[in-house]
Scaffold this active site. Structure first.
Site, PDB file in Angstrom:
ATOM      1  N   GLU C  60     -27.550 -46.820  35.842  1.00 15.12           N
ATOM      2  CA  GLU C  60     -27.288 -45.743  34.874  1.00 15.12           C
ATOM      3  C   GLU C  60     -25.998 -45.950  34.099  1.00 15.12           C
ATOM      4  O   GLU C  60     -25.958 -45.796  32.891  1.00 15.12           O
ATOM      5  CB  GLU C  60     -27.260 -44.377  35.571  1.00 15.12           C
ATOM      6  N   HIS C 129     -33.133 -33.927  43.496  1.00 11.00           N
ATOM      7  CA  HIS C 129     -34.049 -34.145  42.369  1.00 11.00           C
ATOM      8  C   HIS C 129     -34.451 -32.837  41.703  1.00 11.00           C
ATOM      9  O   HIS C 129     -35.443 -32.785  41.009  1.00 11.00           O
ATOM     10  CB  HIS C 129     -35.340 -34.845  42.837  1.00 11.00           C
TER      11      HIS C 129
END
Lengths: 442, 322, 326
Positions: C60, C129
């Site tokens: 990322e 999540h």
């Protein structure tokens, strides 16, 4: 010495009233007899006079709240006098000896002073702002919100009789306007008694057509009427008398003087005006017809004030022409015109109603020959007037027609016996049948 | 590879400019005229000069907190740098960035960066951008031995490698992060070995030899321009002063004075000037003239910065958004 | 008008922008041949090729930082972070680089990139999540933040975001991807900083984001039967925030409920509440209430997660509380 200002007695049957307008503000000087606030009760407004001279040091009741009569609504102090402790909710302005503290204006934000019986005022910001704008003293507000907090609607409710915004949904309000439903006749079934549109619609249905099988709630006036006539009917034993009065002379007389009367006084002379005069003059000779019962006493009223029953859209009201026996005909007409007009607009004062000593109730416009009227309490006599009709009679064998009206007299038998009543009625008949003599010689 | 005389002198000028500029900052910072933090490049000049000399104007570099050297080498105007360091509104970043964020988009300077390893992914992006736009621009990402341990190093090398991006990763191994020396922060001695992990050439170079640096860089640039992908060049070098101005004992706390002195003797500028004179490229007099010219330029830059105004308070709200 | 899903609307926005401007590239994990885990980028790689639609490694910081660098040098990347939870892995690149470059470089150096991500619990995806901390990006100066609630808003806002020169955090919502709504076929934009009043009302202002917009509308519908009129305001973008529309609404109703899925402390609702309390204090007839998730990580077990979530019922209850101050 501080003087309490109260909602005064507003009539024998009035129990509650509300201040619709304060004419003085806290801190203003007042003179005894000067009008200090306007009160409304039973749909009638009255200006109340100050009971003393001094300074209106404290206002304890703000506009719009309905309270029992004799409730203390304000305090007048002598110039320089301090407000007694028990009336204080906030720290008084600086007590300089000398001229009255005119700077004690309505305190809108007593934030820091310990206020009232429970600590600082709990009020939501929008309500605080509105109260400040309207000059409403915060301590006089009672809170209907959670845990007693003063809400926006509580401030709005002090302003007018119309339910505050929060008590009625916007849809309901629109509906009420459209359907012309008076909001005080609607019961709210929503959250915390909030008036919903469905409530308004139901009320509209009920009001619009009292039809078969419907339940129509009584509005304020209807309730008053019901109470009063019940009181009268069940307290005063009524006896009834009827006579036919020849109206020709009276009608001719009126016709004769009518045009000049109008030119002279700019007023229309009606038969009722002549009747008022005639009755008043007759009562002068029959004082028992101008009396009230108080326990074991008969109180004969000093003035003859003839009340005229005025029909309204949904009820009736009876203002009285004052001093009808002494007053000139033009004065009677003037009073009558004014009272009837204001009666129809709901602008009579309580005094104008309460002062009546004898009542005339006329259904002459309707095809009613005669009827029995219920006394207007606490009066002892009431005259019912039927329609003028043509009648044929024999005059020395010749058939002639004349105009007849049947009049009925109801009296309170506790005061007036049958003979007295009959006698009165006879004399009244003569008075009415001889108008010229009546007006000149009686 | 044979460099022209001009090119050689240019290299000298660049290195000297960096050195003199940084030395001036030592002074100014000590006097409190330059606020905040400064991280000086003194001793490492050959790396910036050597690498940037291989680049075109439209090539990109990303730099570090120790970025004065890189941006000067890439052609930044020292007048605007000085004003920025002073915090004046005429500076490169209108006084909003300071030493660690000097940037000049027109010269491909994508900013010094206050975050260790922060510049690597940005450099990768610039390289990617060149590829997307089908230009043959290349990007140099300067970073230190310390950052070579950071996640961004690995992610960036990996990305550049898998997508064959025109990025030259130049690690200035000056043996220290702030105070932790290389032996303590990585198991390897040559950062360049990590190149194999990312399938690219890894080269170790004497960072104090500007010509070696130049050669290695030139090769990597050619490779990148040809679309053959990234290279990792490790330049062994040393910073003479502390991590930042105000670093106690100027770095002597975590290293010995002997070590510092030893490296000072290997001064890249000294060495190069001797080479130039030796090879007849320039005379001592000429080199002296160069110094004077640079000095004057720096004087002018300081004057400019001094005369310039600070930004107005309202300017604080400017440029938060476009 | 034809109805398509939220994810189809986003897909269309991306496709149309990529057709219109070759500088637009798309990066992210599994967004290429897989089409993205929510299928937002479906078909794009087939159309535009793997060079422009890039399946990145799990790096990322690397690829978000690369997006910054690309944006600085002439590209307009639209980069996806699979769940907002993963933005923590590249926080430096978002907060220190993406958000600040334009400012730090004195107005030079624009970063016209879009970082797409999504929030929301309710699928049993648990603590790492399911988060909704978009307030962190509203909090950070330099970033624009979009929060579309409908397919129409999603397409218009994404096109605006791509065309805007500011770095944009584009916050989608997991449970909205399959919701349908009318969406024009042509390209259109929705301006940043313009809220939409999704339903008008006089009694209560309900500012809601994402999936709570539809809960708000359901609540309003139910309350209308009790003659309580709820005005539903959808901010659509958090930065810039349309404070004017929100304030005008509260000045009209005097009562405010802010509903946002982030946990309560320091969330979007906290900021909006404070702003209103500061700017419209004298119009308030009731306290300002916030409908937010509890201050806990998102639990896994279904009954717990259900308890964590909230919707129409909670909103109706809170509005009734507000109406007690009518």
């Amino acid at each position: 010495m501080a003087t309490e200002v109260v909602i005064p007695m507003l009539g024998i049957t009035v129990e509650k009233g509300k201040i619709v307008e304060w004419l003085k503000r806290e801190g203003d000087p007042v003179a005894k007899g000067e009008s200090i606030f306007v009160v409304e009760a039973d749909k009638v407004t009255t200006e109340v006079e100050s009971p003393a001279s001094g300074v209106l040091a404290r206002i304890l009741l703000s506009e719009g709240e309905v309270v029992p009569v004799l409730t203390v609504v304000g305090v007048i102090t002598a110039p320089g006098e301090a407000l007694p402790e028990k009336y204080r909710a906030v720290a008084p302005p600086s007590e300089a000896a000398g001229p009255p503290p005119l700077t004690a204006a309505i305190v809108a934000e007593p934030l820091r002073a310990p206020a009232g019986p429970g600590g600082p005022i709990r009020i939501v910001p929008a309500a605080r702002k509105l109260a400040r704008e309207k000059g409403i003293v915060l301590e006089t507000l009672s809170g209907s919100g959670p845990e007693g907090v003063v809400c926006f609607r509580d401030v709005l409710a002090t302003e007018s009789a119309v339910p505050a915004v929060g008590k009625i949904s916007p849809l309901a309000r629109q509906s009420a306007e459209k359907l012309s439903v008076p909001l005080d006749s609607v019961e709210g079934t929503g959250v915390r008694g909030r008036i919903m549109r469905t409530d308004v619609e139901k009320a509209a249905q009920r009001i619009a057509a009292p039809g078969l099988g419907k339940v129509v709630p009584m509005n304020a006036m209807r309730q008053v009427i019901a109470r009063r006539v019940s009181e009268s009917a069940f307290t005063a034993p009524h006896i009834y008398f009827f006579t036919d009065v020849r109206m020709d002379a009276l009608l001719d007389f009126r016709q004769q003087i009518q045009r000049e009367f109008e030119e002279r006084f700019a007023l229309r002379l009606s038969v009722n005006d002549l009747m008022i005069k005639a009755i008043a003059l007759t009562i002068m000779d029959f004082p028992l017809l101008n009396a009230t019962v108080k326990e074991n006493e008969i109180h004969i009223q000093p003035e003859v004030n003839i009340g005229l029953a005025v029909a309204l859209a949904d009820g009736l009201i009876v203002p009285a022409v004052v001093g009808a026996a002494q007053a000139r005909l033009s004065e009677i007409v003037r009073q009558r015109v004014d009272l009837v007009e204001r009666a129809r607009k709901g602008r009579l004062t309580m005094a104008e109603i309460e002062r009546g000593t004898f009542t005339i109730s006329s259904l002459a416009q309707y095809d009613i020959t005669h009827f029995t009227a219920i006394l207007n309490p606490p009066q002892s006599g009431i005259l019912s007037v039927g329609k003028v009709r043509d009648e044929l009679y024999l005059d020395n064998g010749t058939v002639k027609s004349r105009q007849i009206a049947t009049m009925g007299l109801s009296v309170d038998h506790r005061i007036v016996d049958g003979v007295v009543a009959a006698d009165f009625l006879l004399h009244l008949k003569q008075t009415l049948e001889n108008p010229v003599f009546t007006l000149c010689c009686m | 590879m044979k460099l022209s005389k001009n090119k050689l002198i240019e290299l000298y000028i660049t290195m000297k400019k960096i050195r003199l500029f940084e030395e001036r900052i030592v002074d100014l910072y000590a006097k409190g005229v330059v606020p905040g933090l400064v991280h000086l490049y003194i001793g490492e000049e050959a790396v910036a000069a050597g690498v940037c000399a291989t680049l075109r104007d439209d090539d990109y570099i990303t730099s570090t907190h120790r970025g004065h050297g890189h941006v000067i080498a890439k052609g930044a105007e020292i007048k605007l740098m000085m004003a920025e360091l002073f915090g004046k509104k005429t500076g490169y970043c209108k006084g909003k960035g300071g030493s660690m964020h000097i940037a000049d988009m027109d010269r491909g300077i994508l900013g010094a960066n206050g975050i260790a390893g922060g510049g690597l992914p940005i450099a990768v992006g610039a390289g990617w951008s060149a590829k997307w736009r089908n230009t043959d621009q290349v990007v140099v990402s300067f970073f230190g031995d310390g950052s070579s341990n950071n996640g961004t190093f690995h992610e960036s090398l990996n990305l550049a490698s898998v997508h064959r991006l025109p990025v030259i990763f130049v690690c200035e191994n000056n043996l220290f992060g702030i105070s932790v020396c290389q032996i303590k922060h990585q198991a390897i001695t040559d950062v360049a070995v990590r190149a194999t992990g990312y399938d690219m050439p890894g080269v170790v170079v004497d960072g104090n030899n500007v010509l070696d640096v130049f050669k290695a860089a030139a090769k990597a640039v050619m490779r990148a321009r040809a679309g053959e992908g990234p290279t990792l060049i490790e330049c062994k070098t040393y910073r003479w002063r502390g991590h930042h101005e105000g670093d106690p004992n100027q770095g002597a706390r975590y290293r010995t004075r002997e070590e510092i002195e030893a490296w000072k003797k290997k001064c890249p500028i000294e060495w190069f000037s001797r080479q130039l004179i030796q090879d007849g490229v320039a005379t001592a007099k000429k080199l002296e003239a160069v110094v004077q010219k640079i000095d004057a330029e720096i004087d002018a830059a300081v004057a400019y910065a001094n005369e310039s105004e600070f930004p107005a308070c309202e300017d604080m709200f400017e440029d938060v958004y476009v | 008008m034809r109805e398509i899903t939220y994810s189809e609307a986003l897909n269309e926005a991306l496709r149309q922008c990529m057709e219109a401007d070759e500088r637009v590239v798309v990066l992210g994990e599994d967004i290429g041949c897989y089409g993205g885990i929510f299928q937002v980028t479906k078909g794009l790689q087939e159309k535009f090729g793997p060079e422009r639609v890039v399946d990145t490694p799990i790096a990322e910081a690397g690829f978000v930082g690369a997006s910054v660098g690309a944006a600085l040098t002439g590209m307009r990347p639209v980069t996806e972070i699979m769940f907002i939870d993963f933005t923590t892995v590249c926080m430096d690149m978002i907060i220190n680089q993406m958000a600040k470059m334009h400012y730090m470089f004195g107005g030079k150096g624009k970063v016209p990139m879009v970082l797409r991500t999504n929030i929301g619990a309710g699928r049993g995806t648990a603590a790492q999540h399911s988060q909704s901390f978009h307030s962190v990006y509203m909090h950070t100066p330099g970033l624009y933040v979009a929060v579309p609630a409908t397919p129409y808003d999603a397409k218009g806002l994404l096109i605006s975001a791509i065309q805007n020169d500011n770095p944009v955090i584009f916050v989608e919502h997991k449970r909205l991807y399959n919701t349908k709504g009318p969406v024009p076929e042509e390209m259109y934009t929705i301006p940043f900083g313009k809220a939409e009043i999704k339903r008008q009302g006089m009694d209560v202002t309900l500012v809601a984001t994402h999936a709570l917009v539809s809960s708000a509308l359901e609540a309003a519908e139910e309350l209308a039967r009790s003659d309580i009129e709820v005005e539903v305001v959808d901010p659509r973008t958090l930065t810039p925030l349309d404070t004017e529309t929100i304030l005008n609404s509260v000045k009209k109703t005097g009562r405010l409920l802010v509903a946002d899925e982030d946990n309560k402390t320091c969330g979007v609702a906290a900021e909006i509440s404070a702003m209103v309390a500061e700017e419209a204090m004298e119009y308030l007839k009731a306290p300002i209430l916030r409908a937010c998730s509890p201050d806990t990580p998102v639990p896994f077990s279904p009954p717990l997660e259900k308890h964590y979530m909230f919707g129409k019922e909670r909103l109706v209850g809170m509005i009734n509380r507000l109406m007690a101050y009518a």
